[in-house]
Design a protein around this motif. Structure first.
Motif, short mmCIF file in Angstrom:
data_model
loop_
_atom_site.label_atom_id
_atom_site.label_comp_id
_atom_site.label_asym_id
_atom_site.label_seq_id
_atom_site.Cartn_x
_atom_site.Cartn_y
_atom_site.Cartn_z
N VAL A 48 51.38 55.91 55.78
CA VAL A 48 50.36 56.91 55.45
C VAL A 48 49.42 56.37 54.38
N THR A 49 48.13 56.46 54.65
CA THR A 49 47.11 56.04 53.69
C THR A 49 46.40 57.27 53.14
N PHE A 50 46.32 57.35 51.81
CA PHE A 50 45.62 58.44 51.14
C PHE A 50 44.35 57.87 50.52
N THR A 51 43.19 58.37 50.95
CA THR A 51 41.91 57.89 50.43
C THR A 51 41.10 59.05 49.91
N GLY A 52 41.02 59.16 48.60
CA GLY A 52 40.26 60.24 47.98
C GLY A 52 40.75 61.62 48.37
N VAL A 53 42.05 61.80 48.49
CA VAL A 53 42.62 63.09 48.89
C VAL A 53 42.65 64.03 47.69
N GLU A 54 41.99 65.15 47.82
CA GLU A 54 41.90 66.10 46.71
C GLU A 54 42.94 67.20 46.85
N VAL A 55 43.65 67.46 45.76
CA VAL A 55 44.61 68.57 45.69
C VAL A 55 44.36 69.35 44.41
N GLY A 56 44.82 70.57 44.37
CA GLY A 56 44.61 71.42 43.22
C GLY A 56 45.64 71.19 42.13
N ALA A 57 45.44 71.88 41.03
CA ALA A 57 46.37 71.77 39.90
C ALA A 57 47.76 72.27 40.27
N ASP A 58 47.83 73.17 41.25
CA ASP A 58 49.10 73.74 41.67
C ASP A 58 49.89 72.80 42.58
N ALA A 59 49.36 71.60 42.84
CA ALA A 59 50.06 70.65 43.71
C ALA A 59 51.14 69.88 42.98
N VAL A 60 51.10 69.84 41.66
CA VAL A 60 52.04 69.04 40.88
C VAL A 60 53.37 69.77 40.75
N ILE A 61 54.45 69.07 41.13
CA ILE A 61 55.80 69.61 40.93
C ILE A 61 56.33 69.12 39.59
N GLY A 62 56.60 70.03 38.69
CA GLY A 62 57.14 69.66 37.39
C GLY A 62 56.10 69.00 36.50
N ASP A 63 56.55 68.03 35.71
CA ASP A 63 55.70 67.33 34.75
C ASP A 63 54.97 66.19 35.47
N GLY A 64 53.65 66.27 35.51
CA GLY A 64 52.87 65.26 36.20
C GLY A 64 52.89 63.89 35.57
N GLU A 65 53.37 63.78 34.35
CA GLU A 65 53.42 62.48 33.68
C GLU A 65 54.85 62.02 33.40
N ASN A 66 55.82 62.82 33.80
CA ASN A 66 57.22 62.43 33.58
C ASN A 66 58.09 62.94 34.72
N GLY A 67 57.69 62.59 35.94
CA GLY A 67 58.40 63.09 37.11
C GLY A 67 59.56 62.24 37.56
N LEU A 68 59.74 61.04 36.95
CA LEU A 68 60.78 60.14 37.43
C LEU A 68 62.19 60.73 37.31
N PRO A 69 62.57 61.38 36.21
CA PRO A 69 63.92 61.97 36.17
C PRO A 69 64.17 62.96 37.31
N LEU A 70 63.16 63.75 37.66
CA LEU A 70 63.29 64.68 38.79
C LEU A 70 63.49 63.90 40.08
N ILE A 71 62.69 62.86 40.29
CA ILE A 71 62.81 62.05 41.51
C ILE A 71 64.19 61.41 41.59
#
Length: 380
Positions: A210-233
């Motif tokens: 899958v290639t994502f090119t300029g795909v726009e999503v809203g603020a509600d698209a982020v699950i959890g902390d957008g800058e510290n999601g690795l522990p969740l993953i």
């Protein structure tokens, strides 16, 4: 420690095995593989009707509040039947990310459609050079107003062809392998800027690059902390590894059963080949390998509830090591004892070995996890 199933768990086991016994023989599976997306929407609907898709979700979210043991029971049954429907991708992984990291609004928006079977998900995590490193992410997510713009490529996205929503790992800041700066995003599969290259995988599933090119999503698209999601993953991927271990046990169980039955019926020199002591020894060794795998699968299941992330990850890694070793041994012996017929597409046994091989290489192979266990100093 009591390893017996509760009455409710036994009923679940009988229920799911009864459903698959009625609707999921090998010939039916071949037909399901030819449907759009590579799996049966009708069977998925029956999973929903039986409550299997809602098992791990909280009762407040419309689910049944079941735990890792119930997931283990279902995954073992799915393994025995060689099920190709996207239970792992949708319920275990996407569902796990929503359960552990989703906001109330995200849960309300997505969990009901998982439970009723209306939508499926795909986890877009693997990249070209990332191998098994969950922190190796080059796909980017950059702020644009209140929302985000996602650019990058993901590979071998299971259920990527049919999924309604992608769950995408993307870097919001930092370097390629930094542990910080990784976010998890919900992206509609029909969003503008998404291009998919789909294909069947060796085990009968379907994947996509899958290639994502300029795909726009809203603020509600982020699950959890957008800058510290690795522990969740990492937490959810450990749960996925545990689920794969359980599936592998089901596959090995059925491989052993089919092989022993073949030894009883195949005749050479006028007698069943199962009467030859050397082949009996091989079957006994297969049984031992299956039981070793089963015990470690149970251990991984219990480890999913450990509070200590390092202890959890080490336990699951150890289980994946044993599953990899046992799966390879049982698969190879099954093929060898079936002889030439075991190598054909018409024989079910070869498809079990293919799926075991793919599981061994999903979210880390045996050598990778052995290095992790060694680095942690072992289990004790």
């Amino acid at each position: 420690m009591d390893f017996d199933l509760t009455e409710e768990q036994r009923l679940l086991k009988d229920s799911v095995e009864g459903l698959l016994g009625d609707a999921y023989d090998f010939e039916a599976r071949k037909k399901y593989m030819k449907e759009p997306g590579g799996w049966s929407k009708a069977i998925w609907g029956r999973f929903a009707e039986q409550g299997l898709l809602g098992l791990p979700f909280a009762e407040d979210d419309g689910g049944f509040g079941a735990g890792a043991v119930e997931t283990m029971i279902v995954m073992e049954a799915l393994g025995r039947a060689l099920v190709i429907e996207p239970y792992l991708a949708t319920v275990v992984i996407a569902g796990g990310l929503l359960r552990h990291g989703g906001s109330a609004a995200q849960k309300e928006a997505h969990i009901p459609s998982i439970i009723d079977g209306a939508k499926t998900f795909a986890f877009a995590q693997l990249e070209k050079n990332s191998r098994y490193d969950l922190a190796d992410v080059t796909t980017s997510a950059k702020k644009k107003g209140d929302g985000w713009i996602i650019d990058g490529e993901k590979f071998v996205v299971l259920n990527g062809e049919a999924a309604d929503t992608f769950v995408v790992t993307a870097r919001t800041r930092g370097g390629q392998r930094d542990a910080n700066g990784i976010g998890v995003f919900l992206v509609p599969a029909n969003a503008k800027g998404i291009v998919k290259k789909t294909y069947p995988t060796q085990d009968g599933l379907h994947g996509a690059d899958v290639t994502f090119t300029g795909v726009e999503v809203g603020a509600d698209a982020v699950i959890g902390d957008g800058e510290n999601g690795l522990p969740l993953i990492e937490r959810v991927v450990d749960e996925a590894r545990s689920a794969l271990c359980a599936e592998a046990v089901g596959l090995m169980d059925e491989s052993l059963k089919a092989t022993v039955e073949y030894l009883k019926t195949r005749k050479q020199f006028g007698v069943p080949i199962g009467s030859f002591q050397t082949l009996q020894h091989r079957a006994a060794d297969m049984f031992v390998a299956v039981e070793q795998a089963r015990s470690m699968s149970m251990f991984a299941t219990m480890a999913c509830d450990f509070d200590d992330a390092k202890e959890r990850s080490t336990a699951v890694a150890a289980a994946k090591v044993q599953i990899g070793k046992s799966g390879k041994f049982v698969g190879q012996q099954s093929i060898q004892l079936h002889g030439g017929i075991g190598m054909t597409m018409e024989a079910k046994i070869g498809h079990y070995f293919k799926r075991l091989t793919m599981i061994e290489n999903t979210f880390g192979d045996t050598e990778y996890h052995l290095r992790r266990v060694t680095a942690a100093g072992g289990l004790v």
